[in-house]
Write a protein that holds these residues in place. Structure first.
Motif, mmCIF file in Angstrom:
data_model
loop_
_atom_site.group_PDB
_atom_site.id
_atom_site.type_symbol
_atom_site.label_atom_id
_atom_site.label_comp_id
_atom_site.label_asym_id
_atom_site.label_seq_id
_atom_site.Cartn_x
_atom_site.Cartn_y
_atom_site.Cartn_z
ATOM 1 N N ASP B 73 0.952 -1.538 -0.029
ATOM 2 C CA ASP B 73 -0.080 -0.004 0.343
ATOM 3 C C ASP B 73 0.516 1.247 0.349
ATOM 4 O OD1 ASP B 73 -2.033 -1.384 0.120
ATOM 5 O OD2 ASP B 73 -2.999 -1.493 1.469
ATOM 6 N N ASP B 74 2.073 0.903 0.991
ATOM 7 C CA ASP B 74 3.084 2.506 0.609
ATOM 8 C C ASP B 74 3.977 2.436 -0.867
ATOM 9 O OD1 ASP B 74 2.479 2.359 3.180
ATOM 10 O OD2 ASP B 74 4.760 0.327 3.810
ATOM 11 N N VAL B 75 3.597 1.804 -1.667
ATOM 12 C CA VAL B 75 4.029 1.605 -2.662
ATOM 13 C C VAL B 75 3.969 3.315 -3.734
ATOM 14 C CG1 VAL B 75 4.005 0.968 -5.497
ATOM 15 C CG2 VAL B 75 4.983 -0.677 -3.566
ATOM 16 N N HIS B 76 2.657 3.041 -3.859
ATOM 17 C CA HIS B 76 2.016 4.129 -4.566
ATOM 18 C C HIS B 76 2.793 6.141 -4.006
ATOM 19 C CE1 HIS B 76 -0.083 6.991 -7.373
ATOM 20 N NE2 HIS B 76 -1.059 7.392 -6.625
ATOM 21 N N GLU B 77 2.811 6.136 -2.673
ATOM 22 C CA GLU B 77 3.411 7.437 -1.871
ATOM 23 C C GLU B 77 4.660 7.501 -2.433
ATOM 24 O OE1 GLU B 77 2.158 7.337 1.926
ATOM 25 O OE2 GLU B 77 3.247 9.099 2.209
ATOM 26 N N ILE B 78 5.528 5.864 -2.646
ATOM 27 C CA ILE B 78 7.133 6.268 -2.907
ATOM 28 C C ILE B 78 7.420 6.863 -4.366
ATOM 29 C CG2 ILE B 78 8.762 4.576 -3.226
ATOM 30 C CD1 ILE B 78 8.408 3.292 -0.589
ATOM 31 N N VAL B 79 6.497 5.921 -5.346
ATOM 32 C CA VAL B 79 6.389 7.003 -6.995
ATOM 33 C C VAL B 79 6.061 8.217 -6.834
ATOM 34 C CG1 VAL B 79 5.661 5.918 -9.275
ATOM 35 C CG2 VAL B 79 5.886 3.957 -7.311
ATOM 36 N N GLN B 80 5.333 8.702 -5.740
ATOM 37 C CA GLN B 80 4.674 10.115 -6.208
ATOM 38 C C GLN B 80 5.676 11.015 -5.476
ATOM 39 O OE1 GLN B 80 1.421 11.629 -7.358
ATOM 40 N NE2 GLN B 80 1.606 9.395 -8.302
ATOM 41 N N SER B 81 6.504 10.394 -4.514
ATOM 42 C CA SER B 81 7.492 11.614 -4.014
ATOM 43 C C SER B 81 8.646 10.937 -5.200
ATOM 44 C CB SER B 81 8.104 10.494 -3.209
ATOM 45 O OG SER B 81 9.062 9.278 -2.878
ATOM 46 N N LEU B 82 8.758 10.912 -6.183
ATOM 47 C CA LEU B 82 10.044 10.454 -6.975
ATOM 48 C C LEU B 82 10.455 11.300 -8.062
ATOM 49 C CD1 LEU B 82 10.121 6.946 -7.583
ATOM 50 C CD2 LEU B 82 11.177 7.869 -5.634
ATOM 51 N N LEU B 83 9.261 12.256 -8.406
ATOM 52 C CA LEU B 83 8.915 12.801 -9.867
ATOM 53 C C LEU B 83 7.429 13.916 -9.340
ATOM 54 C CD1 LEU B 83 9.459 11.192 -12.997
ATOM 55 C CD2 LEU B 83 10.994 13.356 -11.732
ATOM 56 N N PRO B 84 7.693 15.356 -9.659
ATOM 57 C CA PRO B 84 8.880 16.099 -10.823
ATOM 58 C C PRO B 84 9.918 15.818 -9.821
ATOM 59 C CG PRO B 84 6.857 17.005 -9.984
ATOM 60 C CD PRO B 84 6.648 16.394 -9.352
ATOM 61 N N GLU B 85 9.630 16.386 -8.158
ATOM 62 C CA GLU B 85 10.983 17.216 -7.978
ATOM 63 C C GLU B 85 11.033 15.386 -6.687
ATOM 64 O OE1 GLU B 85 11.784 20.308 -4.887
ATOM 65 O OE2 GLU B 85 11.038 21.120 -6.870
ATOM 66 N N ARG B 86 12.689 15.229 -6.318
ATOM 67 C CA ARG B 86 12.664 14.010 -5.375
ATOM 68 C C ARG B 86 12.169 14.334 -3.995
ATOM 69 N NH1 ARG B 86 15.910 11.858 -8.653
ATOM 70 N NH2 ARG B 86 17.570 12.288 -7.370
ATOM 71 N N LYS B 87 11.098 13.585 -3.700
ATOM 72 C CA LYS B 87 10.952 13.862 -1.420
ATOM 73 C C LYS B 87 11.371 12.950 -0.999
ATOM 74 C CE LYS B 87 7.084 15.529 -2.454
ATOM 75 N NZ LYS B 87 6.853 16.612 -3.673
#
Ligand SMILES: Cc1cc2nc3c(=O)[nH]c(=O)nc-3n(C[C@H](O)[C@H](O)[C@H](O)COP(=O)(O)O)c2cc1C
Lengths: 158, 605
Positions: B73-87
């Protein structure tokens, strides 16, 4: 049965030194080492049957009786032991209705203890076929299996 | 790499897989399939990071964001954090159990920052199933250097000079062994990698094979060239299916690229490696037994006097046998030189040691530290000490061949020799921390139970000696110990050590003798007071403290023998009925059930 064996044996060309890989392959096919197969493979590599048995019984991996479809291995490594492996074994024995080393009468489960499955950081743990379950408690271990009742009959392995 | 680019590493060690790393990988794969992401995000499966307890692990490079206990369930949030700017996804960061702060970067986590990962340099960084990854991190450069720039004498000199000692347990100088094998007469020679790892409680060999199999193969090929062998074997436990699989993949890829086979890299050198699956017998880790096992026989150590395996080994030919980690060190020594290697460690133990740190510590896992580090640094610095505020009791090292070291020895620098002097052993490098809830007599019994079952049975001191010691230990833990038992254990133990045929027997009494040496009072309490201070053995007098009892009646409910009685609003335990199962002790919500010592005169009655 002969069919399977004739698939396995020729690639080993009757070499005495290949006894252990042959036994491993036979066991992978049949789930255990059936008596007739033992006789045949001993003849094939040209050793007395007793010698094939002496090797088969020396190693923990080999089984002379059929095993259950699901093999439950309770880890008894050091980390698991001090984190309560004996209690996990007890709970599993209770829920499956069999003791360490036995197979349920319906050939569904075989319960065994193994020296270590190498997941010490997740102690205590057990393995069902290839799947490792870690950080167990007796209650969590019991939940991995269907409720007891049908598994009454007992059968010894080795 | 533009700064939009990043790599997401997903640990695929046995520990993380059991925690569910596979579904995480596939949902990451699904999410990343979107066009913009696909170009910038690389997804990579890696071997073990060592911090198995925090798994499944996901790491984002180049920053090194370290996410622990990741769920699908955490995967979506991880991917969201990668782009456009890595957070950074704060919620998933590792939380230090001592300071309770979240730590964003891999390198800052105490578990890693105090280590020196050299043998484990690639574990968790590269994809073990892709030889290109290994090549990209200087893989097979050492082989190239060895084949084209060095003679076999020079290689052996280099290994000797480095001071590398065998990491399979005994610490025999590797260079000396290589030279003996090279000098042994004969055309046909073999190289064997010992990956039997029979010690229950150690998994470093498995992690190296699963995380970086090519480094071991490269070490073996160099060894083959140095001693003049054409064939190598990896003897790996069949209980390690993932390691076996990755070894098959690695040898096939190495063969394809010309690192194995005829005419390696065009040098004319011929060498190939076969994988042999050990069928499960601890004694087969011993060199002569291992050799017999590959020959298809029962693995029983050869009797004394036996020739060295370097002279008469597999099929009677000179054979070089080394441990997985010994081989994994070789490419490093060849590339960086023996001086570099010898610059770490102690006077007589060079380089690093890899330990599996397990048991009652906050941070469990695989660690690599310089030889000579203090135990305290391992247990507290890296491991974070026993969790839950429990008191530290001892460290068990070396598995069934080793011993237990008490708190007084926490400041001892540990290497091969200091451990042996303290009555323990380096062994395979298992470090099991035990706290006040562990009974030392039970630990000794546990190891003896193991060695007694694994004794091959051919020599009497080991077969009967371990059996007798086990009988005595079982008696003591059942509360039937008698005066003189401790002395009997010591007497038998010394003889088993002295007269057994192989290393299994000569080390089997170590867990017992070392616990008697450092924890004698626990043995005495079991025998004279029928009491186990860790409350592990079914011993002691069970009593309910009336002032603390809240009259909930739970203890009465769980007691299977009807020993808990209630009279006039007061619960008590009838000693004659009590079978010491501890159910009441465990269930009492306020800790009013006490387990107490018997007085010696009550015992003798
Ligand atoms: C009972 C017994 C078990 C052993 N088990 C192992 C093992 O699992 N792995 C290992 O590398 N060495 C094991 N050894 C040590 C080997 O005999 C041998 O010393 C070692 O593999 C040599 O490699 P090294 O010089 O690189 O340490 C064992 C020894 C004994 C006596």
């Amino acid at each position: 049965m002969e069919d399977h064996l004739s698939e396995i044996l020729p690639s080993y060309r009757g070499k005495r030194s290949k006894l252990i890989p042959i036994l491993q392959e036979v066991q992978a096919k049949f789930g255990y080492l059936p008596e007739e197969v033992m006789r045949e493979l001993a003849t094939f590599i040209g050793i007395p049957e007793c010698e094939a048995y002496s090797v088969a019984t020396f190693y923990a991996q080999f089984r002379l009786m059929p095993l259950g479809k699901k093999r439950v291995a309770i880890c008894r490594g050091t980390a698991c032991h001090i984190s309560g492996a004996p209690k996990i074994l007890e709970a599993t024995e209770k829920v499956l209705g069999i003791k360490d080393g036995e197979t349920t009468a319906d050939l569904e489960y075989t319960l065994e203890t193994v020296a270590c499955i190498g997941c010490c950081a997740l102690a205590p743990c057990l393995r069902i076929n290839e799947d490792v379950h870690g950080r167990l408690t007796p209650a969590k271990a019991s939940e991995l299996f269907p409720a007891p009742s049908t598994n009454k009959g007992e059968q010894d392995v080795q | 790499m533009s700064n939009r680019q990043c790599t997401v590493l997903v640990c695929q060690g046995t520990g993380c897989i059991s925690g569910g790393a596979e579904p995480i990988y596939s949902s990451l794969e699904g999410e990343i399939a979107k066009p913009d992401l696909r170009e910038n995000v690389h997804l990579k499966r890696t071997g073990c990071h060592g911090f198995c307890q925090q798994g499944p692990l996901v790491i984002v490079e180049p920053e090194g964001f370290f996410y622990s206990k990741v769920k699908p369930d955490d995967v979506h949030e991880i991917v969201q954090s990668l782009l456009p700017e890595r957070k950074v996804v704060k919620r998933l960061l590792y939380r230090d159990p001592i300071t309770n702060k979240r730590i964003p970067y891999y390198r800052d986590i105490p578990f890693y920052s105090k280590q020196q990962r050299t043998v484990l340099r690639n574990c968790g960084k590269i994809n073990p199933e892709d030889i290109n990854d290994y090549l990209a991190s200087n893989g097979y450069q050492a082989l190239r250097k060895a084949l084209f720039e060095l003679t076999s004498e020079q290689i052996i000199e280099e290994v000797k000079h480095s001071g590398l000692r065998g990491l399979g347990g005994a610490g025999f100088p590797a260079g000396q062994k290589w030279e003996a094998c090279r000098r042994a007469p004969g055309e046909v020679k073999y190289v064997i990698c010992n990956a039997d790892e029979g010690d229950p409680g150690a998994f470093q060999d498995r992690s190296v094979l699963e995380g970086d199999p090519h480094s071991v193969l490269e070490g073996m090929i160099i060894a083959g060239y140095a001693v003049g062998a054409k064939q190598g074997f990896v003897y790996v436990r069949a209980e390690y299916p993932l390691a076996v699989k990755r070894l098959y993949i690695a040898t096939a890829q190495a063969r394809e690229r010309g690192f194995l086979g005829r005419n390696i890299l065009g040098s004319g050198f011929v060498f190939d490696i076969e994988i042999f699956q050990g069928a499960g017998a601890f004694v087969c880790g011993e060199s002569t037994a291992l050799v017999l096992s590959i020959e298809g026989k029962r693995g029983m150590p050869k009797s004394l006097p036996r020739p060295r395996t370097t002279e008469v080994g597999l099929w009677g030919k000179p054979t070089l046998l080394n441990n997985v980690k010994t081989f994994a060190n070789i490419p490093l020594i060849i590339i960086h030189g023996s001086e570099w290697f010898a610059s770490r460690g102690t006077e007589r133990s060079k380089g690093t040691a890899i330990y599996s740190l397990t048991g009652k510590v906050a941070n469990c896992g695989l660690i690599e530290v310089p030889m000579g580090i203090k135990l305290r640094e391992i247990v507290y610095g890296i491991g974070g000490g026993p969790p839950g505020g429990k008191a530290f009791k001892a460290v068990q090292t070396g598995g069934p061949s080793g011993g237990c070291l008490p708190a007084e020895l926490l400041d001892m620098p540990i290497d091969f020799d200091s451990l042996t002097a303290a009555g323990s052993m380096m062994g395979s490098g298992g470090v099991v921390v035990v706290d006040e809830d562990t009974c030392m007599v039970d630990v000794a019994r546990y190891f003896l139970d193991f060695t007694q079952k694994e004794s091959c049975g051919q020599c009497l001191p080991c077969r009967l000696g371990t059996y007798q010691m086990l009988q005595i230990l079982e008696r003591i833990t059942r509360g039937e110990g008698v005066p003189g038992d401790i002395e009997r254990l010591e007497w038998i133990g010394r003889r088993v050590k002295e007269y057994s045929l192989c290393g299994l027997g000569t080390t089997a009494p170590n867990p017992v003798l070392s616990t008697i040496k450092y924890f004698r009072e626990e043995y005495e309490e079991h025998i004279y007071n029928k009491y186990c201070r860790a409350k592990v053995c079914a011993l002691g007098m069970f009593r309910i403290e009336p002032d603390e009892c809240v009259l909930c009646g739970l203890c009465q409910g769980v007691c299977e023998t009807g020993a808990v009685k209630e009279i006039r609003n007061k619960f008590f335990i009838v000693q004659d009925y009590c079978n010491k199962c501890k159910s009441c002790y465990t269930i009492c919500p306020v800790g009013a059930v006490r387990v107490e010592k018997y007085l010696p005169k009550e015992v003798t009655k």
